[in-house]
Design a protein around this motif. Structure first.
Motif, short mmCIF file in Angstrom:
data_model
loop_
_atom_site.label_atom_id
_atom_site.label_comp_id
_atom_site.label_asym_id
_atom_site.label_seq_id
_atom_site.Cartn_x
_atom_site.Cartn_y
_atom_site.Cartn_z
N TYR A 191 22.03 -61.18 14.48
CA TYR A 191 20.58 -61.32 14.69
C TYR A 191 19.84 -61.61 13.39
O TYR A 191 20.14 -61.06 12.33
CB TYR A 191 20.01 -60.04 15.32
N SER A 192 18.85 -62.48 13.52
CA SER A 192 17.89 -62.72 12.45
C SER A 192 16.54 -62.99 13.10
O SER A 192 16.47 -63.65 14.15
CB SER A 192 18.29 -63.93 11.60
N PRO A 193 15.45 -62.50 12.50
CA PRO A 193 14.13 -62.84 13.06
C PRO A 193 13.79 -64.31 12.91
O PRO A 193 12.94 -64.83 13.64
CB PRO A 193 13.17 -61.96 12.26
N PHE A 194 14.48 -65.01 11.98
CA PHE A 194 14.22 -66.43 11.75
C PHE A 194 15.17 -67.29 12.59
O PHE A 194 16.39 -67.07 12.59
CB PHE A 194 14.39 -66.79 10.28
N LEU A 195 14.62 -68.27 13.27
CA LEU A 195 15.40 -69.23 14.05
C LEU A 195 15.24 -70.60 13.39
O LEU A 195 14.19 -71.24 13.52
CB LEU A 195 14.91 -69.29 15.51
N LEU A 217 18.72 -53.87 20.29
CA LEU A 217 19.70 -54.87 20.71
C LEU A 217 20.94 -54.26 21.32
O LEU A 217 22.01 -54.86 21.30
CB LEU A 217 20.10 -55.74 19.51
N GLY A 218 20.83 -53.09 21.91
CA GLY A 218 21.98 -52.46 22.55
C GLY A 218 22.28 -53.10 23.89
O GLY A 218 21.69 -54.10 24.28
N GLY A 219 23.23 -52.52 24.62
CA GLY A 219 23.58 -53.02 25.95
C GLY A 219 24.17 -54.41 25.89
O GLY A 219 25.09 -54.68 25.11
N VAL A 220 23.64 -55.31 26.71
CA VAL A 220 24.20 -56.66 26.80
C VAL A 220 24.03 -57.43 25.51
O VAL A 220 24.71 -58.42 25.27
CB VAL A 220 23.56 -57.44 27.97
N ASP A 221 23.09 -56.98 24.63
CA ASP A 221 22.86 -57.68 23.38
C ASP A 221 23.57 -57.03 22.20
O ASP A 221 23.27 -57.33 21.04
CB ASP A 221 21.35 -57.73 23.08
#
Length: 528
Positions: free
Chosen positions: A186-190, A175-179
């Motif tokens: 961040y979570s794997p669950f939405l 998740l580097g750069g723009v993220d």
């Protein structure tokens, strides 16, 4: 082992190479589930495009090759990620304002801008299935929304909850750069918000393994506890991909070159969940006429419907077979070449031995049983005939075709009849608006006058080869070096194209007197 299987085990055709790689996976016996599972994925956030079809077609080619070298049963699952939230509005759909109102809803909750289905996701799923059905693919369709809601992923989702830290350990470094800011959220669950129905990208605040739930915070500040099962949450797409491989025990999947990093992450997640990932194959991307990647949200490049407006579905499958590891332009101008090459391979198939047949693309296009071609006139030549005859329908072309091939008729030569209709349509829609004719040089004018004169007084054989030799001789006598410049001049001055089929064949098809008149008219209208 049959002779066909022995030959297939040695074939260098890429589907057989892939099939042998997959077969090694079960060298000790068939899988416990009783079949080998091939999977293709589809993101229905935009209208289905030709690349989606290509993935199914190529996967089917590997599947058929596998069935030739193994007795293990197979299945193909076409999986639609239709529970994803609508992140941006495709530019090529109507009702743009309404679509913007539905941003971040699951695709199966986004209102259908076409008004034909209960959601945008279901609309696009239906379009994809209709197209795949038209090609006769043997597949099972799977909806992410249905699989989540029906609990088919529940066991594996609980495993994701249990191994949450391991999944985060895999995902966070990516998740580097723009993220970069997402590392903290961040979570794997939405969660699917019970209040708004939207797919939320929010941190997981608490995990309750005993209850199988997570706690998150709504945008308004309220904390909510949801089970990770039963369709109350979905996974981010990379964890979702790996979870699906584990839950369904997928054995083989293809994906575009742009997804290589994502596939690597999903493979790690699949292993973290205690499963063996599938055999993977990455293919190069299709490009539009400007060299840009084809995108379903932009709607650039060719659509499936556009190809079928101008050519047969089999020619599209042939195009998909060719060099999957090489980037290819996918625009209107590739259609005539694909059609003619497909029929050339069909004609070659009958006289080939088994080894050559297994390496022939049409074996893979037709699952080992290609038909006989009855395209007596090349598609490129039909296009030129449509040009010079100003044909508005295929019946106008048949007057010329019958003279060239008296034994042919629409009933006895359906390939030729279909191609004539495609050629008229393609010429009028695609080529006519862009064809440009040029005036001949003095050398070219003299040679063309000579050619027209010889045609006016021609009393020799009227077959394509004899006429080609005569055209060749005219160019040679008028000093064209190399001779291809002579033929290029004929195409550019008479047909408004820089290349084309053998000109002798064109004369035989169009007619000797008609060809002489064509040359005379072109010279008369061009400045001296």
């Amino acid at each position: 082992m049959s002779h066909l299987r022995e030959t297939a085990m040695m074939s260098k055709a890429w589907p057989f190479e892939e099939a042998r790689r997959l077969l090694k996976r079960y060298a000790k016996g068939a899988p416990e589930k009783g079949y080998v599972l091939f999977q293709t994925g589809y993101g229905p956030s935009g209208l289905p495009h030709i690349g989606t079809f290509g993935e199914v077609a190529r996967t089917t080619m590997v599947r058929r090759a596998f069935e030739t070298i193994s007795d293990i049963p197979t299945k193909l699952l076409c999986f639609s990620d239709d529970m994803d939230g609508l992140r941006k509005v495709p530019t090529n759909v109507p009702m743009q304002e309404q679509m913007h109102e539905d941003l971040h809803l699951p695709l199966t909750k986004v209102r259908d801008p076409f008004g034909t289905h209960d959601s945008f996701g279901r609309h696009n799923n239906a379009r994809l299935r209709a197209f795949l059905d038209q090609f006769g693919f043997d597949y099972e369709f799977a909806s992410s929304t249905d699989y989540y809601a029906e609990g088919r992923f529940d066991e594996t989702l609980l495993r994701v909850l249990e191994r949450f830290d391991k999944v985060m350990e895999i995902m966070l470094p990516s998740l580097g750069g723009v993220d970069a800011d997402r590392v903290h959220t961040y979570s794997p669950f939405l969660p699917i918000s019970p209040k708004t129905g939207r797919v939320l990208q929010v941190p997981t605040l608490e995990r309750n393994l005993d209850k199988g739930t997570i706690v998150y915070q709504e945008p308004g500040g309220e904390k909510v506890e949801l089970p990770v099962t039963g369709g109350h949450v979905k996974l981010q797409w990379k964890p979702d991909w790996g979870m699906r491989w584990a839950a369904l025990d997928v054995d083989y999947e293809m994906y575009g070159k742009d997804l290589i990093p994502s596939a690597a992450l999903s493979s790690k997640i699949c292993r973290a969940l205690g499963a063996r990932g599938p055999e993977l194959f990455n293919y190069e991307l299709f490009l539009d006429d400007k060299g840009q990647k084809i995108s379903k949200s932009k709607g650039n490049g060719l659509s499936m419907e556009e190809w079928l407006t101008y050519a047969s579905p089999e020619s599209l499958s042939y195009f998909m077979y060719q060099k999957p590891k090489t980037a290819k332009r996918l625009h209107f101008d590739v259609i005539p070449k694909a059609v003619d090459e497909y029929h050339q391979q069909l004609r070659a198939f009958a006289d080939q031995d088994e080894k050559a047949r297994l390496g022939n693309p049409v074996w893979h296009v037709h699952g080992g049983n290609p038909p006989v071609s009855n395209l007596e006139v090349p598609f490129a030549m039909l296009l030129n005939l449509a040009s010079v005859s100003a044909a508005e329908d295929k019946d106008a072309l048949w007057g010329f075709i019958r003279r060239y091939a008296p034994q042919a008729s629409p009933d006895t030569h359906p390939d030729l009849d279909a191609a004539a209709g495609f050629a008229v349509r393609y010429y009028n829609d695609v080529e006519k608006p862009t064809r440009t004719y040029r005036a001949p040089t003095a050398q070219e004018r003299a040679a063309m006058q000579d050619l027209a004169g010889r045609l006016r007084h021609w009393d020799g054989a009227t077959d394509a080869d004899t006429l080609q030799s005569m055209v060749f001789a005219v160019g040679k006598e008028h000093g064209f070096e190399p001779l291809r410049d002579w033929f290029k001049a004929l195409y550019e001055v008479l047909l408004g194209a820089s290349q084309g089929p053998r000109f002798g064949g064109f004369i035989a098809l169009y007619g000797i007197a008609e060809s002489a008149q064509l040359i005379e008219n072109a010279l008369a209208s061009a400045p001296a």
